[in-house]
Scaffold this motif. Structure first.
Motif, PDB file in Angstrom:
ATOM      1  N   SER A  43       0.815  -1.219   0.000  1.00  0.00           N
ATOM      2  CA  SER A  43       0.000   0.000   0.000  1.00  0.00           C
ATOM      3  C   SER A  43       0.847   1.266   0.000  1.00  0.00           C
ATOM      4  O   SER A  43       0.381   2.321  -0.431  1.00  0.00           O
ATOM      5  N   THR A  44       2.094   1.185   0.468  1.00  0.00           N
ATOM      6  CA  THR A  44       2.945   2.384   0.455  1.00  0.00           C
ATOM      7  C   THR A  44       3.293   2.798  -0.967  1.00  0.00           C
ATOM      8  O   THR A  44       3.715   3.933  -1.199  1.00  0.00           O
ATOM      9  N   GLY A  45       3.122   1.895  -1.921  1.00  0.00           N
ATOM     10  CA  GLY A  45       3.408   2.229  -3.318  1.00  0.00           C
ATOM     11  C   GLY A  45       2.301   3.005  -3.994  1.00  0.00           C
ATOM     12  O   GLY A  45       2.459   3.453  -5.138  1.00  0.00           O
ATOM     13  N   HIS A  46       1.170   3.182  -3.299  1.00  0.00           N
ATOM     14  CA  HIS A  46       0.036   3.925  -3.858  1.00  0.00           C
ATOM     15  C   HIS A  46       0.462   5.337  -4.245  1.00  0.00           C
ATOM     16  O   HIS A  46       1.362   5.927  -3.633  1.00  0.00           O
ATOM     17  N   ALA A  47      -0.209   5.897  -5.257  1.00  0.00           N
ATOM     18  CA  ALA A  47       0.157   7.225  -5.769  1.00  0.00           C
ATOM     19  C   ALA A  47       0.080   8.307  -4.707  1.00  0.00           C
ATOM     20  O   ALA A  47       0.799   9.312  -4.786  1.00  0.00           O
ATOM     21  N   THR A  48      -0.746   8.132  -3.700  1.00  0.00           N
ATOM     22  CA  THR A  48      -0.884   9.138  -2.638  1.00  0.00           C
ATOM     23  C   THR A  48       0.186   8.994  -1.569  1.00  0.00           C
ATOM     24  O   THR A  48       0.245   9.818  -0.644  1.00  0.00           O
ATOM     25  N   ARG A  49       1.018   7.960  -1.683  1.00  0.00           N
ATOM     26  CA  ARG A  49       2.067   7.760  -0.685  1.00  0.00           C
ATOM     27  C   ARG A  49       3.443   7.866  -1.368  1.00  0.00           C
ATOM     28  O   ARG A  49       3.880   8.944  -1.696  1.00  0.00           O
ATOM     29  N   LEU A  50       4.110   6.721  -1.606  1.00  0.00           N
ATOM     30  CA  LEU A  50       5.441   6.774  -2.208  1.00  0.00           C
ATOM     31  C   LEU A  50       5.411   6.693  -3.730  1.00  0.00           C
ATOM     32  O   LEU A  50       6.425   6.934  -4.383  1.00  0.00           O
ATOM     33  N   GLY A  51       4.291   6.287  -4.281  1.00  0.00           N
ATOM     34  CA  GLY A  51       4.131   6.290  -5.736  1.00  0.00           C
ATOM     35  C   GLY A  51       5.084   5.376  -6.483  1.00  0.00           C
ATOM     36  O   GLY A  51       5.643   5.783  -7.500  1.00  0.00           O
ATOM     37  N   ARG A  52       5.249   4.131  -6.030  1.00  0.00           N
ATOM     38  CA  ARG A  52       6.089   3.179  -6.775  1.00  0.00           C
ATOM     39  C   ARG A  52       5.369   2.765  -8.045  1.00  0.00           C
ATOM     40  O   ARG A  52       4.198   2.380  -8.013  1.00  0.00           O
ATOM     41  N   LYS A  53       6.078   2.786  -9.153  1.00  0.00           N
ATOM     42  CA  LYS A  53       5.436   2.473 -10.430  1.00  0.00           C
ATOM     43  C   LYS A  53       4.972   1.024 -10.499  1.00  0.00           C
ATOM     44  O   LYS A  53       4.077   0.691 -11.272  1.00  0.00           O
ATOM     45  N   GLU A  54       5.586   0.141  -9.689  1.00  0.00           N
ATOM     46  CA  GLU A  54       5.144  -1.257  -9.676  1.00  0.00           C
ATOM     47  C   GLU A  54       3.710  -1.381  -9.160  1.00  0.00           C
ATOM     48  O   GLU A  54       3.036  -2.388  -9.420  1.00  0.00           O
ATOM     49  N   ILE A  55       3.251  -0.366  -8.403  1.00  0.00           N
ATOM     50  CA  ILE A  55       1.883  -0.344  -7.900  1.00  0.00           C
ATOM     51  C   ILE A  55       1.007   0.593  -8.724  1.00  0.00           C
ATOM     52  O   ILE A  55      -0.141   0.273  -9.051  1.00  0.00           O
ATOM     53  N   THR A  56       1.539   1.755  -9.091  1.00  0.00           N
ATOM     54  CA  THR A  56       0.729   2.745  -9.815  1.00  0.00           C
ATOM     55  C   THR A  56       0.467   2.349 -11.253  1.00  0.00           C
ATOM     56  O   THR A  56      -0.512   2.790 -11.864  1.00  0.00           O
ATOM     57  N   GLU A  57       1.348   1.512 -11.836  1.00  0.00           N
ATOM     58  CA  GLU A  57       1.160   1.038 -13.205  1.00  0.00           C
ATOM     59  C   GLU A  57       0.777  -0.438 -13.176  1.00  0.00           C
ATOM     60  O   GLU A  57       1.365  -1.219 -12.430  1.00  0.00           O
ATOM     61  N   ALA A  58      -0.182  -0.814 -13.982  1.00  0.00           N
ATOM     62  CA  ALA A  58      -0.653  -2.207 -14.004  1.00  0.00           C
ATOM     63  C   ALA A  58       0.481  -3.150 -14.390  1.00  0.00           C
ATOM     64  O   ALA A  58       1.219  -2.900 -15.347  1.00  0.00           O
ATOM     65  N   ALA A  59       0.635  -4.229 -13.629  1.00  0.00           N
ATOM     66  CA  ALA A  59       1.677  -5.223 -13.899  1.00  0.00           C
ATOM     67  C   ALA A  59       1.062  -6.614 -13.860  1.00  0.00           C
ATOM     68  O   ALA A  59       0.352  -6.964 -12.910  1.00  0.00           O
ATOM     69  N   ALA A  60       1.320  -7.402 -14.883  1.00  0.00           N
ATOM     70  CA  ALA A  60       0.767  -8.760 -14.954  1.00  0.00           C
ATOM     71  C   ALA A  60       1.406  -9.637 -13.886  1.00  0.00           C
ATOM     72  O   ALA A  60       2.584  -9.480 -13.543  1.00  0.00           O
ATOM     73  N   TYR A  61       0.605 -10.570 -13.372  1.00  0.00           N
ATOM     74  CA  TYR A  61       1.113 -11.503 -12.357  1.00  0.00           C
ATOM     75  C   TYR A  61       2.326 -12.262 -12.896  1.00  0.00           C
ATOM     76  O   TYR A  61       2.289 -12.821 -13.985  1.00  0.00           O
ATOM     77  N   GLY A  62       3.419 -12.262 -12.116  1.00  0.00           N
ATOM     78  CA  GLY A  62       4.617 -12.986 -12.516  1.00  0.00           C
ATOM     79  C   GLY A  62       5.559 -12.199 -13.392  1.00  0.00           C
ATOM     80  O   GLY A  62       6.652 -12.662 -13.700  1.00  0.00           O
ATOM     81  N   SER A  63       5.136 -10.994 -13.821  1.00  0.00           N
ATOM     82  CA  SER A  63       6.003 -10.166 -14.665  1.00  0.00           C
ATOM     83  C   SER A  63       7.159  -9.616 -13.834  1.00  0.00           C
ATOM     84  O   SER A  63       7.166  -9.708 -12.601  1.00  0.00           O
TER      85      SER A  63
END
Length: 305
Positions: A211-231
């Motif tokens: 949840s810290t990767g959410h755009a309102t927090r640390l904004g990690r692109k692994e969370i803010t951008e859609a990533a396929a499972y296992g990618s």
């Protein structure tokens, strides 16, 4: 400053301990919540294993099914039922051992040295399974689940969670630990569904780390951008979340009970990244920022904003 340096030392110690555990090899990840909450085949009673557990639990969650029990189309027919028209199943992978009845000359030469070699081979088979909620014509009886209530909360962990700034919505009656970025919601089973309090908090810390990767927090692109499972991005995020959980477990005094399982989990995801251990070091940097955020250390986050 001395306190901050000490926390940095703990982060490094945990990272080193994880790598040390990995180098021992033969690590097997164990699920921290009880088997009664895990997906199983309703006709055999056998629980699914490996990544099928995560995939079927996730499917159960997003489809809002009441129970994580599944079966194949053929099994439904054999029980006198059918899959409802329009229902779609979910694919899982089963590794089956097959006998090698015909072998070439080279294989026969090897067999002369070792009669047991090349006799079997593990091959993946894909099956489509359906949740029992998608079946008609069968009266499924709900299993009775009796969870222990002796798992006690850990004060240091509870205080850490309570003090997390801008914390996501927290649900503690879920089927499996998961973070929903769109809803900004962390969902985990109740504490008594876990084999220990330590396993509960390790799982909760892991999802809070996501949840810290959410755009309102640390904004990690692994969370803010859609990533396929296992990618690759998905795998990198799993490294970050699990290292964050390992850091927080150490800081709250429960790390000794969880470090080996964390190492096993991290080793599994490193396999998806070609075992590039440099990515583990990079993930440790991201995990430190995530752990600091959860611990509400704003001074160290100033450069992130």
């Amino acid at each position: 400053m001395a306190t901050t340096a000490r926390f940095k030392d703990i982060y490094q110690e945990v990272t080193d301990a994880v790598i040390e555990q990995m180098e021992k090899g033969n690590l097997v990840w164990r699920c921290g919540w009880r088997d009664s909450s895990l997906p199983s085949n309703v006709t055999t009673g056998i629980a699914y294993r490996g990544w099928n557990v995560f995939w079927l639990n996730f499917n159960t969650m997003i489809k809002d099914y009441e129970t994580p029990q599944y079966l194949t189309f053929k099994q439904a027919l054999n029980l006198g039922g059918n899959i409802r028209k329009g229902e779609k199943g979910v694919k899982i992978i089963y590794w089956a051992a097959i006998e090698l009845k015909q072998q070439n000359h080279e294989s026969q030469l090897v067999d002369n040295k070792d009669e047991t070699s090349n006799r079997q081979r593990m091959v993946p088979k894909v099956y489509t399974v359906f949740n029992i909620a998608q079946v008609e014509g069968i009266d499924f009886r709900e299993p009775i689940v009796n969870h222990s209530t002796i798992v006690e909360k850990v004060t240091a962990c509870e205080e850490l969670i309570d003090n997390m700034p801008d914390r996501p919505v927290l649900e503690t009656d879920g089927i499996c630990p998961v973070y929903f970025p769109v809803r900004d919601t962390v969902s985990v089973p109740g504490i008594t569904s876990f084999v220990s309090a330590e396993e509960y908090y390790a799982a909760l810390f892991h999802e809070l780390a996501h949840s810290t990767g959410h755009a309102t927090r640390l904004g990690r692109k692994e969370i803010t951008e859609a990533a396929a499972y296992g990618s690759e991005p998905y795998s990198r995020e799993e490294l970050t979340a699990e290292l964050t959980a390992a850091f927080l477990c150490a800081l709250t005094g429960i790390g000794q009970q969880t470090i080996e399982n964390s190492a096993a989990y991290l080793q599994g995801w490193l396999g998806a990244l070609k075992n590039d251990k440099t990515l583990l070091i990079k993930a440790a940097g991201q995990a430190q920022k995530a752990a600091d955020y959860i611990r509400n250390i704003r001074t160290e986050l100033a450069h992130v904003a």
